[in-house]
Structures are given as C-alpha cells and as structure tokens.
Write a protein that holds these residues in place. Structure first.
Motif, PDB file in Angstrom:
ATOM      1  N   LEU A 155      15.471   1.158  -0.545  1.00 33.97           N
ATOM      2  CA  LEU A 155      14.108   0.756  -0.883  1.00 33.97           C
ATOM      3  C   LEU A 155      13.146   0.946   0.274  1.00 33.97           C
ATOM      4  O   LEU A 155      11.939   0.824   0.099  1.00 33.97           O
ATOM      5  CB  LEU A 155      14.084  -0.711  -1.330  1.00 33.97           C
ATOM      6  N   ARG A 156      13.668   1.261   1.451  1.00 40.50           N
ATOM      7  CA  ARG A 156      12.798   1.439   2.615  1.00 40.50           C
ATOM      8  C   ARG A 156      12.262   2.854   2.725  1.00 40.50           C
ATOM      9  O   ARG A 156      11.139   3.049   3.206  1.00 40.50           O
ATOM     10  CB  ARG A 156      13.558   1.064   3.893  1.00 40.50           C
ATOM     11  N   ASN A 157      13.024   3.832   2.273  1.00 41.17           N
ATOM     12  CA  ASN A 157      12.637   5.224   2.475  1.00 41.17           C
ATOM     13  C   ASN A 157      12.552   6.047   1.201  1.00 41.17           C
ATOM     14  O   ASN A 157      12.088   7.187   1.256  1.00 41.17           O
ATOM     15  CB  ASN A 157      13.649   5.897   3.422  1.00 41.17           C
ATOM     16  N   SER A 158      12.989   5.521   0.081  1.00 41.48           N
ATOM     17  CA  SER A 158      13.011   6.278  -1.159  1.00 41.48           C
ATOM     18  C   SER A 158      12.018   5.709  -2.168  1.00 41.48           C
ATOM     19  O   SER A 158      12.300   4.691  -2.816  1.00 41.48           O
ATOM     20  CB  SER A 158      14.416   6.264  -1.779  1.00 41.48           C
ATOM     21  N   PRO A 159      10.856   6.344  -2.345  1.00 40.58           N
ATOM     22  CA  PRO A 159       9.945   5.897  -3.401  1.00 40.58           C
ATOM     23  C   PRO A 159      10.591   5.933  -4.777  1.00 40.58           C
ATOM     24  O   PRO A 159      10.277   5.111  -5.629  1.00 40.58           O
ATOM     25  CB  PRO A 159       8.790   6.903  -3.304  1.00 40.58           C
ATOM     26  N   THR A 160      11.521   6.858  -4.976  1.00 39.95           N
ATOM     27  CA  THR A 160      12.193   6.951  -6.272  1.00 39.95           C
ATOM     28  C   THR A 160      13.020   5.700  -6.540  1.00 39.95           C
ATOM     29  O   THR A 160      12.956   5.115  -7.641  1.00 39.95           O
ATOM     30  CB  THR A 160      13.091   8.202  -6.309  1.00 39.95           C
ATOM     31  N   ASP A 161      13.807   5.267  -5.554  1.00 43.01           N
ATOM     32  CA  ASP A 161      14.571   4.034  -5.720  1.00 43.01           C
ATOM     33  C   ASP A 161      13.649   2.839  -5.916  1.00 43.01           C
ATOM     34  O   ASP A 161      13.945   1.925  -6.709  1.00 43.01           O
ATOM     35  CB  ASP A 161      15.472   3.802  -4.507  1.00 43.01           C
ATOM     36  N   ILE A 189       0.854  -1.198   0.000  1.00 40.48           N
ATOM     37  CA  ILE A 189       0.000   0.000   0.000  1.00 40.48           C
ATOM     38  C   ILE A 189       0.890   1.247   0.000  1.00 40.48           C
ATOM     39  O   ILE A 189       0.779   2.140   0.820  1.00 40.48           O
ATOM     40  CB  ILE A 189      -1.008   0.035   1.167  1.00 40.48           C
ATOM     41  N   TYR A 190       1.843   1.246  -0.935  1.00 39.56           N
ATOM     42  CA  TYR A 190       2.703   2.398  -1.181  1.00 39.56           C
ATOM     43  C   TYR A 190       3.574   2.739   0.022  1.00 39.56           C
ATOM     44  O   TYR A 190       3.768   3.897   0.371  1.00 39.56           O
ATOM     45  CB  TYR A 190       1.864   3.585  -1.661  1.00 39.56           C
ATOM     46  N   GLY A 191       4.101   1.680   0.627  1.00 41.36           N
ATOM     47  CA  GLY A 191       5.036   1.845   1.731  1.00 41.36           C
ATOM     48  C   GLY A 191       4.399   1.852   3.103  1.00 41.36           C
ATOM     49  O   GLY A 191       5.121   1.957   4.108  1.00 41.36           O
ATOM     50  N   ARG A 192       3.112   1.678   3.195  1.00 41.71           N
ATOM     51  CA  ARG A 192       2.448   1.732   4.503  1.00 41.71           C
ATOM     52  C   ARG A 192       2.693   0.468   5.325  1.00 41.71           C
ATOM     53  O   ARG A 192       2.882   0.538   6.536  1.00 41.71           O
ATOM     54  CB  ARG A 192       0.935   1.931   4.323  1.00 41.71           C
ATOM     55  N   ASP A 193       2.718  -0.692   4.680  1.00 42.09           N
ATOM     56  CA  ASP A 193       2.848  -1.968   5.379  1.00 42.09           C
ATOM     57  C   ASP A 193       4.086  -2.711   4.879  1.00 42.09           C
ATOM     58  O   ASP A 193       3.987  -3.601   4.034  1.00 42.09           O
ATOM     59  CB  ASP A 193       1.607  -2.847   5.165  1.00 42.09           C
ATOM     60  N   MET A 194       5.238  -2.367   5.382  1.00 40.48           N
ATOM     61  CA  MET A 194       6.481  -2.968   4.910  1.00 40.48           C
ATOM     62  C   MET A 194       6.962  -4.111   5.803  1.00 40.48           C
ATOM     63  O   MET A 194       7.983  -4.732   5.512  1.00 40.48           O
ATOM     64  CB  MET A 194       7.574  -1.908   4.791  1.00 40.48           C
ATOM     65  N   GLY A 195       6.271  -4.405   6.883  1.00 38.62           N
ATOM     66  CA  GLY A 195       6.665  -5.484   7.771  1.00 38.62           C
ATOM     67  C   GLY A 195       7.424  -4.977   8.982  1.00 38.62           C
ATOM     68  O   GLY A 195       8.083  -3.934   8.934  1.00 38.62           O
ATOM     69  N   THR A 196       7.353  -5.732  10.063  1.00 38.85           N
ATOM     70  CA  THR A 196       7.913  -5.278  11.336  1.00 38.85           C
ATOM     71  C   THR A 196       8.823  -6.314  11.992  1.00 38.85           C
ATOM     72  O   THR A 196       9.098  -6.228  13.179  1.00 38.85           O
ATOM     73  CB  THR A 196       6.772  -4.916  12.304  1.00 38.85           C
ATOM     74  N   PHE A 197       9.277  -7.299  11.220  1.00 44.61           N
ATOM     75  CA  PHE A 197      10.178  -8.315  11.742  1.00 44.61           C
ATOM     76  C   PHE A 197      11.628  -7.942  11.413  1.00 44.61           C
ATOM     77  O   PHE A 197      11.916  -7.502  10.299  1.00 44.61           O
ATOM     78  CB  PHE A 197       9.869  -9.683  11.132  1.00 44.61           C
ATOM     79  N   ARG A 198      12.541  -8.152  12.357  1.00 49.54           N
ATOM     80  CA  ARG A 198      13.954  -7.972  12.029  1.00 49.54           C
ATOM     81  C   ARG A 198      14.340  -9.015  10.991  1.00 49.54           C
ATOM     82  O   ARG A 198      14.158 -10.219  11.183  1.00 49.54           O
ATOM     83  CB  ARG A 198      14.835  -8.155  13.271  1.00 49.54           C
ATOM     84  N   VAL A 199      14.895  -8.540   9.875  1.00 49.13           N
ATOM     85  CA  VAL A 199      15.218  -9.444   8.768  1.00 49.13           C
ATOM     86  C   VAL A 199      16.260 -10.475   9.190  1.00 49.13           C
ATOM     87  O   VAL A 199      16.172 -11.648   8.800  1.00 49.13           O
ATOM     88  CB  VAL A 199      15.677  -8.632   7.547  1.00 49.13           C
ATOM     89  N   LEU A 200      17.225 -10.091   9.994  1.00 47.72           N
ATOM     90  CA  LEU A 200      18.225 -11.049  10.460  1.00 47.72           C
ATOM     91  C   LEU A 200      17.555 -12.193  11.210  1.00 47.72           C
ATOM     92  O   LEU A 200      17.909 -13.369  11.017  1.00 47.72           O
ATOM     93  CB  LEU A 200      19.236 -10.358  11.369  1.00 47.72           C
ATOM     94  N   ASP A 201      16.603 -11.901  12.057  1.00 50.44           N
ATOM     95  CA  ASP A 201      15.915 -12.933  12.827  1.00 50.44           C
ATOM     96  C   ASP A 201      15.064 -13.822  11.929  1.00 50.44           C
ATOM     97  O   ASP A 201      15.084 -15.055  12.048  1.00 50.44           O
ATOM     98  CB  ASP A 201      15.029 -12.287  13.897  1.00 50.44           C
ATOM     99  N   SER A 202      14.298 -13.195  11.017  1.00 48.12           N
ATOM    100  CA  SER A 202      13.424 -13.979  10.137  1.00 48.12           C
ATOM    101  C   SER A 202      14.227 -14.946   9.288  1.00 48.12           C
ATOM    102  O   SER A 202      13.906 -16.140   9.202  1.00 48.12           O
ATOM    103  CB  SER A 202      12.618 -13.042   9.238  1.00 48.12           C
ATOM    104  N   ASP A 261      17.401   7.750  -7.386  1.00 43.28           N
ATOM    105  CA  ASP A 261      17.398   9.176  -7.046  1.00 43.28           C
ATOM    106  C   ASP A 261      18.805   9.771  -7.060  1.00 43.28           C
ATOM    107  O   ASP A 261      18.995  10.948  -6.734  1.00 43.28           O
ATOM    108  CB  ASP A 261      16.713   9.434  -5.701  1.00 43.28           C
ATOM    109  N   ASN A 262      19.798   8.923  -7.414  1.00 50.25           N
ATOM    110  CA  ASN A 262      21.176   9.389  -7.616  1.00 50.25           C
ATOM    111  C   ASN A 262      21.749  10.113  -6.394  1.00 50.25           C
ATOM    112  O   ASN A 262      22.462  11.107  -6.534  1.00 50.25           O
ATOM    113  CB  ASN A 262      21.259  10.303  -8.843  1.00 50.25           C
ATOM    114  N   ASN A 263      21.477   9.568  -5.206  1.00 47.70           N
ATOM    115  CA  ASN A 263      22.028  10.182  -3.988  1.00 47.70           C
ATOM    116  C   ASN A 263      23.205   9.388  -3.421  1.00 47.70           C
ATOM    117  O   ASN A 263      23.661   9.645  -2.320  1.00 47.70           O
ATOM    118  CB  ASN A 263      20.946  10.363  -2.930  1.00 47.70           C
ATOM    119  N   GLY A 264      23.661   8.395  -4.168  1.00 46.78           N
ATOM    120  CA  GLY A 264      24.844   7.651  -3.756  1.00 46.78           C
ATOM    121  C   GLY A 264      24.580   6.353  -3.047  1.00 46.78           C
ATOM    122  O   GLY A 264      25.517   5.595  -2.781  1.00 46.78           O
TER     123      GLY A 264
END
Length: 368
Positions: free
Chosen positions: A241-247, A153-166, A234-237
């Motif tokens: 994918l978590r915070n940049s809709p452009t990326d 839903i356009y970044g609203r529900d990205m999950g709340t589990f630590r990826v290392l743990d999962s 977005d060419n910021n270096g």
C-alpha cells in the motif's frame, strides 16, 4: 537515561503530516483513517531505549510469544530499538482550545484546485485499475479517488513517523486522558497486528513510515485493516500500500464493499431549503452515523427531498440526517443513505464522509 538521551531530536522528512482520526467512541478499531489535522513539525523528539525493560512492553512480549509464537529474543531486540516519541504524544492529544466546527472551512481544505488537479492525474494514470475495481467491487471510481485524495493527496503525504515507534508510544505511554485505557488497548491491538503483518510479509519492522498514529500507505490503513482488507490487486505476489496505487485502489474498494457498499445506489440526497424541511432535519439530526429512520418517517413529518426520486419506491429506504454546521451561518443538512454510512466506517466524521464524496465528484467533473 541521560539528559542527552532524553532530549534527542530526530529530523522528520516533511512538514505536512497526515493525522489519524481518533474519535474512537463508536469508531471501528479496524481502521483509523486520516482525519487531516495538519501539523507542521520539523523534528521529532524521541527517547531511545525506553521500552527495553518497560513492564508493559515485557507483558506484551509475553502475550505475543504465547498467542502467536513469536521468538522472544527477536521481540526483545525490536523493542530494545523502538523509541518513545514525545512528538507523537503531543500530536495525539486533543487541541487545548476547542473551536466551533465549521463545515465550510473543512470543505475548503479538500475541495480545492491542488487536490482536484492531482485527482485528475491520478485517475488518468490509473484509469484501467479504477474501472476494474468499480466493476469487481461495485464502488464508483470517484469514491475511491475521493478517499485517496482526502487521505494522502494521492500518496504525497503518507506520514514520516516510524510505525513501530508510534504504535509503541501509544500502546505503552498513551497520555493521561479520560479514555486512556481504551486507547492504549486499541493501540496495543494495532501494534500486535503490525508485528504480525511484518512477520507474515517479511517486512523490516523498522522500515515502515506512517502517520503519527500508525496509519500506513496511500490509503492510510491501520495495521488491523491492512491485515483484514488489503489485497494484492496488481497480482505481483505481495501487498504494497506504500508504493502500489493499484493495491491501494483495490484495497479501498474491498474495504468499502465488505462494509456494505450498495452498488448503483446514491450516497446522499439533498433536502429542500424551505423552513418546514429544515426544521424536521434539525429535529432529527442526532449525530448517529447509521440510518435510523425511513424516508417515509421524515416526509410524513414535513421534510421534502430536493431530488428526482420515486417517493413511493424509496419510502422504506433507511436514512440519516447529516448536519453540517458552520459558525455564524445556517446549518446545512443532507440525507445520508447506506453508502454514506459506509464512508463513515473509514472515518466516523460526517465532514470527512461528505468531503470524500464531494472531492470525488469534483474530480469526475474535471475529467469530463
């Protein structure tokens, strides 16, 4: 391990979580996109320290040191702090009761006002980026919008589990199922790519949250896809994918392009609703996601296409029959083209691919 440690529960940040699509038979391990089995979980049951001296974790560490030059002490520290998640194990298991698949029920979860309105806002906020991605990669803005809308839903529900743990849980403690070995191997590979990505991008290995199967960010890329397909659009270096809709937009478009998206071509064609056409479609529906027949083969058998197409020019076009069952209703059918197949590279489900396409079209219509 004490009883207190075994019963630890960690609060989750949200109740509605994206689930990874894990029908792995035939699904490319480069990406396990969210299949949207929505769950309500208020707290996560964990077991700290399980992987500190775990034999499988030790073997994995040996491999990462030998193959990728990791520092052994750093890996031991990471896995010493990784936790086993009983919640992840519970959620990864298939449902105990198997209901009949319903296209109309599935569709109603995605082609609905909340998601469409959110898609309009996302399109408006990212209009220039979507236009650029469409021009550079040949993927329509509506398709990109449809994928991101279905996924999170356009970044609203990205999950709340630590990826290392999962990923540690699923790599070393996958539940006892008939395909356990294949899935464990798949998640070990995803874990390796996650650690490589963290090292290469200098990302804190503990900081990344995702779905219970380890999918990350606005488009829910698994680590392998993150490394192979994600781009700094977005060419910021750096890629975020978590915070940049452009990326996220650029990465989704690139993923589809590299999987064979055909610019300017349709996704699906409607089939006429006469008995002969539907009978041919039913006989040809084999569940395979790739085009295995030509349009000529089906039309010669009696199928008619309810589209204004040039049959002579399109006769050798490869197509697949998309069956869309709903209990107690006539099964619906479509002809999927190459681009439909490409959408199934994100998620092998026919329901998913068509929901992505139709959500994007609904958002585009609402933009008009």
């Amino acid at each position: 391990m004490t009883d207190t440690q075994r019963s630890l529960r960690r609060p989750l940040l949200g109740a509605a979580l994206s689930a990874a699509a894990l029908g792995l038979c035939g699904l490319s391990p480069t990406l396990l996109a969210a299949g949207k089995r929505r769950v309500s979980v208020r707290e996560e049951e964990i077991e700290p320290g399980r992987y500190r001296d775990n034999p499988q974790a030790r073997a994995f560490i040996d491999e990462m040191v030998a193959r990728h030059g990791f520092d052994r002490g750093m890996l031991q520290d990471w896995f010493g702090q990784a936790v086993y998640s009983a919640t992840v194990v519970r959620l990864i298991m298939p449902p105990t009761t198997t209901g009949r698949k319903s296209w109309r029920t599935y569709r109603s979860r995605f082609i609905e006002p909340i998601r469409i309105n959110a898609g309009v806002r996302f399109w408006q906020d990212n209009r220039d980026t979507l236009r650029r991605a469409e021009s550079e990669f040949g993927v329509p803005a509506s398709v990109i919008v449809g994928i991101i809308g279905v996924e999170t839903i356009y970044g609203r529900d990205m999950g709340t589990f630590r990826v290392l743990d999962s990923l540690s849980t699923l790599a070393f403690d996958y539940p006892d199922t008939p395909n356990r070995e294949a899935r464990s191997t798949l998640f070990r590979n995803q874990l390796a790519d996650y650690l490589l990505w963290c090292r290469d991008t200098r990302t804190d290995v503990y900081s990344v949250l995702g779905s219970y199967a380890g999918a990350i960010g606005i488009p829910q890329f698994m680590p392998t896809s993150l490394r192979e397909y994600a781009i700094d659009y977005d060419n910021n270096g750096h890629i975020d994918l978590r915070n940049s809709p452009t990326d996220a937009i650029g990465s989704v478009a690139r993923f589809l392009q590299l999987h064979g998206w055909e610019a300017g071509r349709p996704v699906a064609w409607r089939i006429a609703d006469d008995a002969g056409s539907l009978g041919v479609a039913a006989a040809a529906a084999d569940g395979e996601p790739w085009p295995t027949r030509t349009l000529n083969q089906l039309t010669r058998a009696g199928l008619r296409v309810d589209e204004p197409i040039n049959l002579a020019r399109e006769g050798e076009t490869g197509v697949l029959v998309v069956d869309l069952p709903t209990p107690d209703q006539p099964t619906e059918y479509l002809l999927g083209l190459r681009n439909f197949y490409v959408l199934t590279r994100y998620n092998r489900s026919f329901f998913y691919a068509l929901a992505v396409y139709q959500l994007g079209e609904a958002v585009k219509a609402a933009m008009a």
